[in-house]
Design a protein around this motif. Structure first.
Motif: not given
Length: 614
Positions: A310, A348-349, A352, A355-356
């Motif tokens: 991220r 899912q992480a 996330d 697709q942020d």
């Protein structure tokens, strides 16, 4: 010079492969099977020189989609690499790279009874397959066989062909699984796996050393790149992981990983680099697998990789830099047994992050191996401009796919993929004892799929939305028994019979790339539609429960009520490396029980890797 010696003595004339379904391959002059003792091995310069002389003489013309015209006749692989459709020759900063994956090198290939009764690690069984793969067969096929993991010489051959088409490339990408399946049954798994990774890296550096260490992107380890399958100790709180440090030293020693990258890689198996105008994030994926060992280790963020991912994407977004993500095991499902590849919380992480709404548009492409199939995946809720997931076929032919590699063209200004050209070796036409292995052009995305050509011209490259359009077009072509689906199914396993051909609604023969319907498989239309539901729903990366609901409700407009499949899918216009005899066998068996009616399972044996042993 290569670090280790790889000498091979000439042999006498080789026998024909005894089984009709097994074809072998050769390149350069005949040599004996690779010996396991690493100090006695050397990269074969004489063979490579012979290949360089022969590679320009390749002249084949595999067809692409019906109606799109024939692929160009090959009078040298470089001429194909430089061609592109007239409609998309825009003034862009066009660059390209070479992509190889999953060679699964077996250092004991040819050693009698090294794997039970076989002289190779093979995925046997099924109609027409031999009962065993003995030393007589490996001696006759010293470059590998369909159904088996190969010796190093197959990878050397692929590298030299890739070097020809990749002249002028910005980088060379490798997405994991250096080592054969069942690596835990090698005599000394720790030393043997390390040695094979060093050998593969050494030959990679021999082919692409001109790119420098920074241009060789290796490090995305596969599930077979450790002493035990899917094994990696999670050592988040330590400065370095012992196994990853060992591999970093191997790759650094042979000249394909810089010292700075090796230091970064040693912590968690991931690293960042910039090359050709793009920021590349190579990630570790074995730690997210549903089969990861040691069991019980499942922290929310192993090695803090999600936080790192991220942060690096956010930094790139702030600087308006495009990002590629490269790894081995893709998120979502594999289409061998249609089972999830990542643990749900890790899937899912990851979604996330990619697709942020503020970050996802910067991730313009993702590249994964592992599945041994030529495929793609889509994000369900991607922000505008986000790229798709590209999945590549393998070098190893163990799962009945011909060996292949890719040339990826992209725009350096945006990082968007512009086109992918696939090159392959047809093992069925490479007879035992042949002096060369012909690597030929297979197909390219823009020349084969009109919807992608239009989308690329419109959007300046291939986006997630473009592959949503392709998925819908493929569904419609499948329902109509059309040529576009036939072409896609043909190359799914790189010219080998497979499940996607079995589910075709067209009439025809399994080996015809234009009409690949399976009128002779004995599968009903209802079963084929259930197969289609399983496959098309797997193209979207999503939680497994959502996938199951999609597959249950799958149908297409215009199919009519005779399909017996209720519901309609949402309309969007816009493999694997598992080893037979383990969880792969169970997942494959359960998959066929979920789609075939009573009495049909015997016919499923005709669908490529759907064999009795799987």
């Amino acid at each position: 010079k290569c670090r280790m010696c790889r000498t091979r003595s000439a042999t006498a004339a080789r026998p024909q492969c005894s089984a009709p379904t097994v074809r072998c391959m050769a390149v350069g002059s005949p040599h004996s099977a690779q010996r396991f003792l690493r100090p006695a091995l050397r990269c074969q310069r004489a063979v490579l020189a012979t290949l360089w002389l022969m590679i320009g003489l390749v002249d084949s013309s595999p067809a692409v989609a019906a109606g799109a015209g024939d692929a160009p006749r090959l009078r040298g692989l470089r001429s194909v690499a430089e061609q592109r459709p007239e409609e998309v020759r825009q003034e862009l900063d066009r660059r390209f790279f070479v992509w190889l994956s999953d060679p699964h090198i077996d250092p004991l290939y040819g050693v009698a009874r090294q794997f039970f009764n076989d002289s190779a690690v093979c995925c046997g069984g099924g109609a027409g397959a031999p009962e065993r793969f003995g030393a007589d067969m490996t001696k006759g096929c010293p470059f590998g066989m369909i159904l088996c993991d190969p010796p190093l010489r197959l990878f050397e051959s692929a590298l030299q062909a890739a070097k020809v088409v990749g002249a002028g490339a910005e980088l060379a990408l490798f997405t994991g699984d250096f080592v054969r399946h069942k690596q835990e049954q090698l005599p000394e798994p720790y030393e043997n796996v390390s040695s094979v990774i060093g050998d593969v890296g050494e030959c990679f550096a021999e082919a692409f050393g001109g790119l420098g260490r920074g241009g060789q992107i290796l490090g995305a380890l596969g599930n077979d790149d450790s002493p035990e399958d899917y094994e990696l100790d999670i050592t988040t709180g330590r400065a370095a992981n012992p196994w990853l440090t060992n591999i970093a030293e191997e790759l650094s020693d042979v000249g394909c990983m810089s010292d700075s990258r090796a230091g970064e890689f040693s912590y968690g198996g991931f690293f960042e680099t910039r090359r050709g105008g793009v920021r590349i994030l190579s990630i570790s994926t074995v730690i997210y697998s549903v089969h990861h060992t040691p069991a019980g280790e499942s922290p929310d963020d192993p090695f803090h990789q999600f936080a790192w991912l991220r942060d690096r994407i956010a930094d790139a977004a702030n600087l308006s830099e495009p990002v590629w993500i490269a790894g081995h095991i893709p998120p979502g499902l594999e289409t061998f047994g249609h089972t999830p590849l990542w643990q749900p919380k890790y899937l899912q992480a990851y979604l996330d992050i990619v697709q942020d709404p503020d970050l996802g548009s910067s991730v313009v492409a993702q590249f994964f191996g592992h599945v041994h199939a030529d495929e793609f995946r889509m994000l369900p809720d991607a922000p505008p401009g986000a790229g798709p997931l590209f999945l590549t076929g393998a070098i190893s032919p163990i799962y009945r796919g011909n060996p292949s590699f890719r040339l990826v063209e992209y725009d350096a200004a945006t990082g968007r993929v512009l086109n992918i050209k696939v090159f392959w070796a047809d093992l069925a036409t490479s007879m035992p004892g042949a002096a060369t292995l012909d690597w030929s052009f297979a197909y390219d995305l823009l020349g084969s799929y009109e919807v992608l050509q239009a989308a690329s011209a419109r959007d300046g490259g291939l986006t997630n939305a473009a592959f949503q359009e392709l998925a819908l077009s493929l569904q419609q072509s499948w329902a109509a028994g059309g040529a576009e689906w036939a072409m896609y199914a043909y190359w799914y396993k790189t010219g080998r019979p497979n499940d996607l051909q079995c589910m075709s609604l067209a009439d025809g023969h399994v080996a015809n790339r234009d009409t690949v319907g399976q009128s002779d498989t004995g599968l009903t239309k209802q079963t084929k539609r259930r197969l289609a539901g399983k496959y098309f729903c797997a193209l979207l990366v999503r939680p497994h429960t959502e996938y199951l609901a999609c597959a249950e409700d799958f149908s297409l407009p215009g199919l009519g009520e005779e399909s017996g499949v209720p519901g309609a899918p949402p309309q969007r216009a816009g493999a694997n490396g598992l080893m037979p005899g383990s969880h792969a066998a169970s997942s494959r068996h359960m998959f066929w029980k979920s789609v075939a009616v009573a009495g049909e399972e015997v016919h499923a044996e005709r669908c490529s890797h759907a064999t009795s042993s799987l």
